[in-house]
Design a protein around this motif. Structure first.
Motif, mmCIF file in Angstrom:
data_model
loop_
_atom_site.group_PDB
_atom_site.id
_atom_site.type_symbol
_atom_site.label_atom_id
_atom_site.label_comp_id
_atom_site.label_asym_id
_atom_site.label_seq_id
_atom_site.Cartn_x
_atom_site.Cartn_y
_atom_site.Cartn_z
ATOM 1 N N VAL A 1 0.322 -1.445 -4.976
ATOM 2 C CA VAL A 1 0.903 -0.922 -6.220
ATOM 3 C C VAL A 1 1.424 -2.045 -7.108
ATOM 4 N N THR B 1 -3.346 3.895 -2.698
ATOM 5 C CA THR B 1 -3.362 2.694 -3.529
ATOM 6 C C THR B 1 -3.183 1.479 -2.632
ATOM 7 N N VAL C 1 -7.971 2.154 -5.786
ATOM 8 C CA VAL C 1 -7.284 3.435 -5.720
ATOM 9 C C VAL C 1 -8.323 4.508 -5.458
ATOM 10 N N ARG D 1 -3.393 10.481 -2.904
ATOM 11 C CA ARG D 1 -3.814 9.280 -3.631
ATOM 12 C C ARG D 1 -3.425 8.046 -2.820
ATOM 13 N N SER E 1 0.832 -1.201 0.000
ATOM 14 C CA SER E 1 0.000 0.000 0.000
ATOM 15 C C SER E 1 0.869 1.253 0.000
#
Length: 236
Positions: free
Chosen positions: A173, A170, A181, A168, A158
């Motif tokens: 990734v 996520t 996301v 942002r 993460s």
């Protein structure tokens, strides 16, 4: 602490042994740590706010002494490594042996981290992974006011990244199947981090009171060690 869910037993047994400077281990001694009689699961944290950013899955101020004691001993267990010689001789009593790593290791670890969840959809956007701990929670401040990016372990991997006035998030990734996301206003993330930091402070206060009652001979150093493990020794 910090787990998504946990069960609290009335006692916990640990096998501990002392090791001398030459590496010779004594026979194992069993230590029993007794808690209050509360076997039910720790309740989940709820709230009207759509977003939560807390890895600690309980309303901290409502923790019972049993739950606080369980959390303290889990943090101690996370740091139950064999200290180096410069950390001083290992105690010979079972409780002293169990606490020795927590009280002497220079870099302490508290497994977990902050999880970010959309409480309406149930989607998790940040999930602390392996090698991530609560002692690194200030990485979130680095996202907001420093480098603008932080990683929270792996499996999942993460991340949080500052993009202008938003952050942002996520979930993974390195995910191959469309990892969730989202983007949140930076001010909202700042409030979530502040709330989670207050949770940690509240827990430290409860842990200090618990230690005074249950570990009176070790209360001050245990509380100071917990503050270091949760990176609360410095301000703000």
């Amino acid at each position: 602490m910090p787990c998504r869910s946990a069960a609290v037993a009335d006692s916990y047994r640990y096998a501990v042994r002392s090791v001398d400077a030459k590496g010779n281990a004594a026979a194992a001694v069993e230590i029993t740590l007794r808690m209050a009689d509360r076997p039910e699961a720790i309740p989940a944290l709820g709230g009207a706010n759509r977003w939560t950013g807390r890895r600690i899955s309980t309303a901290v101020r409502q923790l019972t002494p049993a739950e606080v004691g369980t959390a303290v001993m889990r943090i101690a267990d996370c740091n139950d490594f064999e200290p180096e010689e410069e950390h001083g001789p290992c105690p010979t009593d079972p409780l002293g042996i169990f606490l020795h790593g927590l009280l002497t290791m220079p870099d302490l670890f508290a497994a977990g981290g902050f999880r970010v969840t959309d409480t309406i959809t149930g989607t998790v956007f940040v999930e602390p992974g392996c090698c991530n701990g609560l002692e690194t929670w200030r990485d979130w401040l680095d996202v907001l006011d420093g480098t603008g990016r932080a990683h929270f372990g792996h499996d999942p991997s993460s991340t949080a990244e500052r993009v202008g006035d938003t952050v942002r998030l996520t979930h993974d990734v390195h995910g191959t199947d469309g990892s969730p996301v989202t983007e949140l206003p930076a001010d909202q993330v700042r409030r979530l981090v502040a709330d989670a930091r207050q949770d940690l402070r509240d827990f430290l206060g409860l842990a200090g009171a618990w230690a005074e009652q249950h570990l009176p001979a070790h209360a001050a150093p245990v509380t100071a060690a917990l503050a270091r493990a949760l990176d609360l020794a410095s301000s703000p």
